[in-house]
Design a protein around this motif. Structure first.
Motif, short mmCIF file in Angstrom:
data_model
loop_
_atom_site.label_atom_id
_atom_site.label_comp_id
_atom_site.label_asym_id
_atom_site.label_seq_id
_atom_site.Cartn_x
_atom_site.Cartn_y
_atom_site.Cartn_z
N ILE A 52 1.01 -1.41 -0.02
CA ILE A 52 -0.06 0.02 0.07
C ILE A 52 0.85 1.18 -0.14
O ILE A 52 0.72 2.13 -0.86
CB ILE A 52 -1.01 0.03 1.38
N LEU A 53 2.04 1.32 0.94
CA LEU A 53 2.74 2.36 0.88
C LEU A 53 3.34 2.79 -0.36
O LEU A 53 3.30 3.91 -0.79
CB LEU A 53 4.11 2.10 1.84
N VAL A 54 3.70 1.83 -1.16
CA VAL A 54 4.48 1.99 -2.49
C VAL A 54 3.48 2.63 -3.53
O VAL A 54 3.62 3.32 -4.33
CB VAL A 54 5.13 0.86 -3.16
N SER A 55 2.24 2.02 -3.48
CA SER A 55 1.10 2.26 -4.54
C SER A 55 0.25 3.37 -4.31
O SER A 55 -0.54 3.84 -5.14
CB SER A 55 0.37 0.94 -4.85
N LEU A 163 -0.37 6.43 7.32
CA LEU A 163 -1.33 5.94 8.54
C LEU A 163 -2.43 4.92 8.13
O LEU A 163 -2.39 4.06 8.93
CB LEU A 163 -2.01 7.26 8.94
N GLY A 164 -2.92 5.30 6.96
CA GLY A 164 -3.79 4.30 6.64
C GLY A 164 -3.25 2.78 6.15
O GLY A 164 -3.78 1.89 6.57
N ALA A 165 -2.19 2.78 5.49
CA ALA A 165 -1.48 1.45 5.37
C ALA A 165 -1.07 1.00 6.64
O ALA A 165 -1.21 -0.19 6.72
CB ALA A 165 -0.02 1.71 4.56
N PHE A 166 -0.73 1.53 7.48
CA PHE A 166 -0.22 1.03 9.04
C PHE A 166 -1.65 0.22 9.41
O PHE A 166 -1.63 -0.80 10.01
CB PHE A 166 0.25 2.02 9.84
N LEU A 170 -2.60 -3.43 10.41
CA LEU A 170 -3.02 -4.20 11.58
C LEU A 170 -4.21 -4.78 11.67
O LEU A 170 -4.52 -5.93 12.34
CB LEU A 170 -3.13 -2.91 12.79
N VAL A 171 -5.13 -4.42 10.70
CA VAL A 171 -6.47 -5.15 10.43
C VAL A 171 -6.08 -6.77 10.07
O VAL A 171 -6.62 -7.51 10.33
CB VAL A 171 -7.39 -4.29 9.40
N VAL A 172 -5.15 -6.65 8.77
CA VAL A 172 -4.77 -7.73 8.28
C VAL A 172 -4.15 -8.65 9.41
O VAL A 172 -4.42 -10.04 9.28
CB VAL A 172 -3.85 -7.49 7.12
N LEU A 173 -3.51 -8.33 10.22
CA LEU A 173 -2.70 -8.95 11.40
C LEU A 173 -3.90 -9.62 12.15
O LEU A 173 -3.85 -10.61 12.63
CB LEU A 173 -1.75 -8.12 12.02
#
Length: 238
Positions: A52-55, A163-166, A170-173
């Protein structure tokens, strides 16, 4: 075209790192062999964050057809872009899977269990029950998409930026740790089908079947779950 390239590259990174951690844990004679589900789940969460961070600056960092469809339902993405995003995500997922095979090629040769080789590329149920497996994918993706809809509303400026990527990772984790015990929680149709196609065509010695009879579940389940979450989001916040 920048958005399409970003989805290809972001999804390629997502699958390269995500499926890569599975390979590191399951394949023979790797440094991470036997690392367990916690290692896989943390690795996948970090793969989501980096992808997400890259794209994100270019495409919004969807990397997932169920996210793209969900955001189109909620009006956060023009429906005209949906086919192009999904095509890019599948191409990226296939490229990422191909890179995993190249990277771990020697370890695929050392691995004897057919299931371990397949599991690097695609998800599968611990207990095969199509209804229960489908429901697992629907509910896991429902939670994933509903939270992501909330994030884009709560943080409209950053959206799914740093922030959203992080937060999304966490949701995926959390979903992986809590709900991953049944099917592995594909959540993402491209993440499962793209690599499964690659697995079916690359020359891995001693590989087994691709389990095509199960393949529809990690594709349709996430789409149904995401669509349901998007509909509920519209009902609550529109």
């Amino acid at each position: 075209m920048t958005k399409i390239y970003a989805e290809i590259i972001g999804t390629m990174i997502l699958v390269f790192l995500g499926n890569g951690v599975v390979a590191n844990v399951l394949l023979s004679k790797t440094k991470g062999n036997g690392g367990g589900w916690l290692t896989i789940t943390v690795g996948w969460a970090l793969a989501v964050f980096i992808g997400i961070l890259v794209s994100y600056p270019y495409s919004g960092g969807h990397l997932n057809p169920s996210v793209t469809i969900g955001f189109a339902i909620t009006g956060k993405l023009n429906w005209n872009l949906v086919p192009f995003y999904i095509f890019a995500q599948f191409i990226g997922a296939m490229l990422g899977a191909l890179l995993v095979w190249i990277f771990y090629k020697d370890h695929f040769l050392e691995t004897k269990k057919e299931q371990d080789k397949l599991s690097v590329f695609s998800t599968g149920p611990t207990i095969k029950n199509f209804f229960s497996n489908f429901l697992s994918e629907v509910l896991a993706t429902f939670i994933f998409m509903l939270v992501n809809c909330y994030l884009t509303k709560k943080y409209p400026i950053v959206g799914l930026g740093i922030l959203g990527a992080f937060l999304s990772s966490l949701v995926v984790l959390g979903i992986g740790l809590s709900l991953g015990g049944t099917t592995g929680c594909a959540i993402n149709p491209a993440r499962d089908l793209g690599p499964r196609i690659i697995y079916s065509i690359i020359p891995i010695p001693g590989k087994g079947k691709s389990n095509w009879d199960y393949a529809f579940i990690p594709v349709l389940g996430p789409i149904v779950g995401s669509s349901g979450a998007a509909a509920l989001y519209l009902l609550l916040f529109s």
